[in-house]
Design a protein around this motif. Structure first.
Motif, PDB file in Angstrom:
ATOM      1  N   MET A 161       0.830  -1.204   0.000  1.00 47.54           N
ATOM      2  CA  MET A 161       0.000   0.000   0.000  1.00 47.54           C
ATOM      3  C   MET A 161       0.865   1.255   0.000  1.00 47.54           C
ATOM      4  O   MET A 161       1.882   1.314   0.696  1.00 47.54           O
ATOM      5  N   LEU A 162       0.439   2.267  -0.750  1.00 45.15           N
ATOM      6  CA  LEU A 162       1.175   3.521  -0.845  1.00 45.15           C
ATOM      7  C   LEU A 162       0.505   4.663  -0.094  1.00 45.15           C
ATOM      8  O   LEU A 162       1.174   5.406   0.628  1.00 45.15           O
ATOM      9  N   ASN A 163      -0.798   4.838  -0.261  1.00 45.34           N
ATOM     10  CA  ASN A 163      -1.404   6.047   0.312  1.00 45.34           C
ATOM     11  C   ASN A 163      -1.376   6.103   1.838  1.00 45.34           C
ATOM     12  O   ASN A 163      -1.192   7.186   2.396  1.00 45.34           O
ATOM     13  N   PRO A 164      -1.495   4.997   2.603  1.00 43.45           N
ATOM     14  CA  PRO A 164      -1.427   5.158   4.065  1.00 43.45           C
ATOM     15  C   PRO A 164      -0.048   5.565   4.563  1.00 43.45           C
ATOM     16  O   PRO A 164       0.061   6.126   5.652  1.00 43.45           O
ATOM     17  N   ILE A 165       1.007   5.287   3.773  1.00 41.72           N
ATOM     18  CA  ILE A 165       2.352   5.626   4.237  1.00 41.72           C
ATOM     19  C   ILE A 165       2.777   7.016   3.778  1.00 41.72           C
ATOM     20  O   ILE A 165       3.814   7.522   4.210  1.00 41.72           O
ATOM     21  N   ALA A 166       1.993   7.644   2.909  1.00 35.21           N
ATOM     22  CA  ALA A 166       2.385   8.946   2.358  1.00 35.21           C
ATOM     23  C   ALA A 166       2.009  10.058   3.335  1.00 35.21           C
ATOM     24  O   ALA A 166       0.989  10.733   3.188  1.00 35.21           O
ATOM     25  N   VAL A 167       2.846  10.256   4.351  1.00 38.36           N
ATOM     26  CA  VAL A 167       2.581  11.277   5.375  1.00 38.36           C
ATOM     27  C   VAL A 167       3.667  12.349   5.374  1.00 38.36           C
ATOM     28  O   VAL A 167       3.773  13.113   6.332  1.00 38.36           O
ATOM     29  N   TYR A 168       4.461  12.430   4.307  1.00 38.61           N
ATOM     30  CA  TYR A 168       5.603  13.337   4.281  1.00 38.61           C
ATOM     31  C   TYR A 168       5.202  14.810   4.375  1.00 38.61           C
ATOM     32  O   TYR A 168       6.002  15.658   4.759  1.00 38.61           O
ATOM     33  N   ALA A 169       3.954  15.133   4.043  1.00 38.76           N
ATOM     34  CA  ALA A 169       3.523  16.537   4.143  1.00 38.76           C
ATOM     35  C   ALA A 169       3.083  16.908   5.549  1.00 38.76           C
ATOM     36  O   ALA A 169       3.009  18.101   5.880  1.00 38.76           O
ATOM     37  N   VAL A 170       2.804  15.918   6.400  1.00 39.48           N
ATOM     38  CA  VAL A 170       2.280  16.219   7.737  1.00 39.48           C
ATOM     39  C   VAL A 170       3.281  17.006   8.574  1.00 39.48           C
ATOM     40  O   VAL A 170       2.911  18.031   9.190  1.00 39.48           O
ATOM     41  N   PRO A 171       4.553  16.583   8.679  1.00 34.60           N
ATOM     42  CA  PRO A 171       5.482  17.390   9.489  1.00 34.60           C
ATOM     43  C   PRO A 171       5.619  18.837   9.007  1.00 34.60           C
ATOM     44  O   PRO A 171       5.844  19.743   9.818  1.00 34.60           O
ATOM     45  N   ILE A 172       5.468  19.060   7.705  1.00 38.71           N
ATOM     46  CA  ILE A 172       5.577  20.426   7.174  1.00 38.71           C
ATOM     47  C   ILE A 172       4.375  21.257   7.619  1.00 38.71           C
ATOM     48  O   ILE A 172       4.517  22.429   7.995  1.00 38.71           O
ATOM     49  N   VAL A 173       3.176  20.656   7.594  1.00 34.24           N
ATOM     50  CA  VAL A 173       1.982  21.364   8.074  1.00 34.24           C
ATOM     51  C   VAL A 173       2.146  21.705   9.553  1.00 34.24           C
ATOM     52  O   VAL A 173       1.857  22.837   9.985  1.00 34.24           O
ATOM     53  N   ILE A 174       2.623  20.754  10.345  1.00 32.16           N
ATOM     54  CA  ILE A 174       2.813  20.993  11.779  1.00 32.16           C
ATOM     55  C   ILE A 174       3.863  22.075  12.005  1.00 32.16           C
ATOM     56  O   ILE A 174       3.694  22.964  12.859  1.00 32.16           O
ATOM     57  N   LEU A 175       4.934  22.009  11.239  1.00 34.94           N
ATOM     58  CA  LEU A 175       6.005  22.998  11.376  1.00 34.94           C
ATOM     59  C   LEU A 175       5.474  24.409  11.132  1.00 34.94           C
ATOM     60  O   LEU A 175       5.746  25.340  11.904  1.00 34.94           O
ATOM     61  N   CYS A 176       4.714  24.589  10.067  1.00 35.01           N
ATOM     62  CA  CYS A 176       4.154  25.913   9.766  1.00 35.01           C
ATOM     63  C   CYS A 176       3.193  26.360  10.863  1.00 35.01           C
ATOM     64  O   CYS A 176       3.199  27.537  11.274  1.00 35.01           O
ATOM     65  N   ALA A 177       2.369  25.429  11.347  1.00 35.49           N
ATOM     66  CA  ALA A 177       1.405  25.781  12.387  1.00 35.49           C
ATOM     67  C   ALA A 177       2.113  26.197  13.675  1.00 35.49           C
ATOM     68  O   ALA A 177       1.731  27.198  14.319  1.00 35.49           O
ATOM     69  N   LEU A 178       3.145  25.474  14.070  1.00 34.20           N
ATOM     70  CA  LEU A 178       3.860  25.811  15.301  1.00 34.20           C
ATOM     71  C   LEU A 178       4.589  27.145  15.179  1.00 34.20           C
ATOM     72  O   LEU A 178       4.630  27.938  16.137  1.00 34.20           O
TER      73      LEU A 178
END
Length: 851
Positions: A161-178
């Motif tokens: 499976m590919l889509n459940p492991i594709a979380v590479y954008a999440v840390p960037i969203v968190i970084l911007c929010a913090l």
């Protein structure tokens, strides 16, 4: 040189570490990227690899990559799920310009894991910005490694499976929010965060549920309770801007899917009721893998994750927990928030009911045994969240939170080392190796061969093959393998799916597939469908090649059946057999009604109706068809209902149903429905209670006695309007009858609006003077389905019986029908000026009575 050194230190080192880690996790896949596909043979690698190949093939040939013209022959279909997830296959499509399909897929899978680590490294790099360079780098490296290698992701890639492991954008969203919450006001943070959120939604279909929802719920809750002063108006507006930008960019891709979900037309994968199976066992959180050659796994590990290692793996890791505890003890920045997120998502991953050691946990309260509900039960049936079937995926967010805590813990350790600059590399290397060994789920990694039989390459060069049919139709592994076959043969398929069952009629797919296996029968005679009829049916619908998937068919007679139907196979091995369908006389379909039993039946000594079951049939012309189904109801089953085209057509309390089909030729499904009770099969009538009998209870309601059909060539279409929106749409009236016999008069009705009252129908036989000779009066539905329960648009067929007197003179008699209210005898008015209309009568015709 100094700049290159900084780039190598900042980006090259983590890239090297995470690339090496991914090669180790997936070893020996890296040794032959083109000869194998990642994951188990029953996984999704075939599907994802084929999706990338198709997009590349479509672009090369000027086709629309979002329209599956090689699926659902002959029409193809637009896949809303595919449209919403372009980042899952378009990068693979680009790689297909340079690499074979298998290598392109494998390389992209490995790249996603590396990107996860690099993004997580960036988040941790910023979080540790006040630390010394080597401490900062060491903590960020370990944080990124944990997200790269987290066992939940290894479970996902073990089924390709590919889509459940594709979380590479999440840390960037968190970084911007913090950064926004800490007072930075650069508008670029909104743009970067919004674009990262958009990329996440285009790569991970369920990220909103499993990642964004818990981050907002628990991370946001933390700030509301502990750091509310940071939630300024400006900060909140910027955070809303990230969500608005990401949502606006995602919406065009998600609108078709959302409409499909809202209409509940989404096929079985979304609504398969498997939330319980795909939740995490409580012990899985502390269960190291039993599938490696070095891990000492306790006995409970195999029970906790053995049957669900792909979606239920949630092992947090010994070193990860130790490093996280260090972060908590040293009061790392916002350690409480990350702990809250980690624990909450672990609990959510347990699903709606607690499982322990492979079984549902049971408690006894006041003498009654009951299961233990979990907090996620409050969320799992909410709109749009209820489409998610895999609570175990919440552990992806757990891994992210533990990665941050471990980064803080590692930084604290490194800052207290003697001679830190010299010892830090050795400590980081040791920690990385131990984490990888502790986290490894499978070694060697699961993979399956990519090469295919040469016959498929031969098909690609032919232009006389219209479509390929793969059987069995109801085995998802066989249908996934069929997708990989298409990469080579490049011919249309009758089915084919992109993460969902295709929007083609299941009755068509099921009947053609069962016909190709010799399981179809003639509904008129009950005899097995002849080889000539099977060939004619398949050829009439474009099937020129039939692929037998022998292992899931599990039938020692399969090859013999295939040879009887189609002749010698063109290729046979232990897995596959390919048959080409000979030409056949299409006229044979005019004399048979091919049929098969669809989904929902339980087969023992008899065929049992469970709660719902289907009968599929195909009719070649527009003649009316009466299908008679006899069922042996169990005592607790009050009634059985029959639906045709999704509309209730018959209700019976006795178990005898007559379902009328008239008008449209093609494939149709009769759905039977009844209340059922769970019972052991051996307790059912006529079922053996032998030692080898199935011990798992089934939900049974009735046993099938017989099913037959009659074609009604004398059916007449009609269009007679009555009051209250009632319309006569057809009837069958014999031309002649003998006195002393019974005459069957069948009428078909449609109610264009809901009916407020229960009506009765009458059928009258009168002589030329208008005198009543015979009649049949009855409540519509015969009491089982009164007209007050009809929905707008309801169609219904009734059969009346007229008993002709023994002394009835020979001659011609008229037949009338109509509706009336029993309470006052008032008839529904009949529109028009046809015979009897003024008296509320519908004239059907004449019958000649003979001696």
């Amino acid at each position: 040189m100094a700049l290159l050194g900084k780039i190598a230190w900042r980006y090259g080192l983590p890239l090297l570490l995470y690339s090496a880690a991914v090669c180790f996790i997936t070893y020996p896949l890296v040794t032959d990227l083109d000869g194998w596909l990642a994951g188990a043979s029953y996984g999704d690698a075939f599907e994802y690899a084929r999706a990338g190949w198709w997009a590349n093939y479509a672009l090369r040939n000027g086709l629309n990559p979002f329209y599956q013209s090689l699926f659902g022959y002959p029409d193809g279909f637009f896949s809303a799920a595919q449209w919403s997830q372009p980042l899952i296959y378009l990068p693979t499509a680009v790689l297909n310009f340079f690499l074979p399909p298998a290598a392109a897929y494998n390389l992209y899978l490995m790249t996603i894991l590396v990107l996860n680590g690099m993004a997580m490294h960036s988040l941790c790099w910023w979080l540790l910005r006040k630390r010394r360079p080597y401490v900062r780098q060491g903590g960020a490296l370990i944080g990124g490694l944990i997200l790269t290698a987290y066992p939940t992701f290894q479970g996902n890639i073990s089924i390709g499976m590919l889509n459940p492991i594709a979380v590479y954008a999440v840390p960037i969203v968190i970084l911007c929010a913090l950064r926004i919450l800490e007072g930075e006001r650069a508008r670029s943070l909104v743009v970067i965060g919004g674009v990262a959120l958009w990329l996440l939604m285009l790569a991970n279909l369920t990220a909103f549920i499993y990642i964004l929802m818990p981050l907002a719920l628990f991370g946001g809750g933390y700030f509301l309770l502990r750091e509310r002063h940071l939630l300024t108006r400006r900060a909140l507006l910027m955070l809303i801007g990230i969500a608005a930008l990401g949502g606006a960019l995602s919406l065009p891709f998600y609108i078709p899917l959302l409409l499909e979900i809202a209409a509940q037309r989404t096929p079985f994968v979304l609504f398969d009721g498997s939330k319980l199976h795909h939740s995490t066992d409580l012990l899985a959180l502390i269960a190291p893998s039993p599938f490696t050659t070095w891990t000492f796994a306790p006995e409970y590990s195999r029970a906790a994750i053995g049957s669900n290692s792909m979606e239920g793996t949630g092992y947090v890791g010994i070193l990860t927990v130790a490093l996280s505890l260090i972060a908590l003890l040293c009061r790392a920045e916002r350690a409480g928030m990350w702990l809250l997120i980690a624990i909450s998502t672990m609990v959510f991953s347990l699903g709606g009911m607690l499982k322990v050691n492979g079984d549902l946990a049971v408690v006894t309260i006041a003498g009654f045994e009951t299961y233990i509900p979990m907090p996620y039960a409050l969320f799992q049936e909410l709109p749009f969240i209820n489409v998610a079937r895999t609570p175990g995926r919440f552990n992806a967010t757990t891994g992210l939170a533990l990665g941050v805590l471990s980064a803080y813990g590692t930084a604290w350790l490194l800052s207290r080392l003697p001679r830190p600059r010299l010892s830090a590399p050795r400590v980081i290397s040791a920690l990385s190796a131990l984490i990888l060994l502790d986290y490894q789920l499978f070694f060697p990694f699961m993979r399956h061969p990519a090469p295919l039989p040469a016959y498929l390459s031969e098909l690609a060069a032919r232009d006389d093959v219209r479509a390929v049919l793969d059987v069995p139709y109801d085995d998802y592994v066989a249908q996934k393998i069929a997708l990989w076959h298409q990469v080579t043969h490049r011919k249309p398929m009758l089915a084919g799916h992109v993460w969902r069952r295709p929007p083609i009629p299941l009755e068509k797919f099921g009947l053609l597939s069962d016909a190709a296996r010799g399981r179809a029968f003639d509904l008129l005679s009950g005899a097995p469908l002849s080889a000539e009829a099977v060939r004619a049916l398949l050829r009439a619908h474009g099937v020129d090649v039939v692929t037998y998937h022998l292992l899931p068919m599990d039938d020692p007679e399969a090859l013999r059946i295939g040879e009887r139907l189609f002749g010698a196979p063109r290729h046979v091995d232990k897995h596959l057999a390919f048959f080409e369908v000979p030409a056949a006389d299409p006229q044979v379909l005019q004399t048979v009604v091919p049929a098969t039993f669809g989904e929902g039946w339980w087969r023992g000594t008899r065929r049992w109706l469970t709660e719902r079951a289907a009968l599929y049939f195909y009719i070649h012309d527009e003649s009316a068809l009466r299908v008679s189904i006899a069922l042996d109801k169990l005592p607790y089953t009050e009634s059985v209902q029959a639906f045709l085209g999704g509309e209730r057509r018959a209700v019976s309390k006795a178990g005898q149903l007559n379902v009328w089909h008239f008008g449209a030729p093609g494939f149709h499904a009769i759905q039977l429905s009844a209340e059922c009770v769970r019972v052991l099969p051996c307790l059912l009538p006529d079922e053996p209670c032998a030692e080898q009998a199935p011990r798992k209870p089934i939900c049974a309601s009735a046993a099938l006695q017989s099913v037959r059909a009659e074609q009604e060539r004398a059916w007449q279409s009609a269009d007679v309007q009555l009051g209250s929106g009632v319309q006569l749409i057809g009837f069958r009236l014999p031309e002649a009858a003998r006195r002393g016999s019974s005459v069957s008069v069948v009428t078909a009705w449609r109610a264009s609006e809901r009916l407020a009252e229960n009506y009765h129908q009458f059928v009258h036989l009168v002589d030329q003077t208008g005198a009543l000779i015979a009649q049949d009066d009855f409540q519509l539905g015969r009491g089982a389905f009164p007209t007050s329960r009809w929905a707008a648009g309801q169609r219904w067929t009734e059969a009346a019986s007229l008993a002709l007197p023994d002394d009835l003179p020979e001659g011609t008699y008229r037949v009338f029908t109509g509706w009336y209210r029993l309470i006052d005898g008032a008839r529904l008015p009949v529109q028009g000026d046809r015979l009897g209309a003024r008296d509320g009568l519908v004239y059907l015709g004449e019958i000649r009575v003979r001696p």
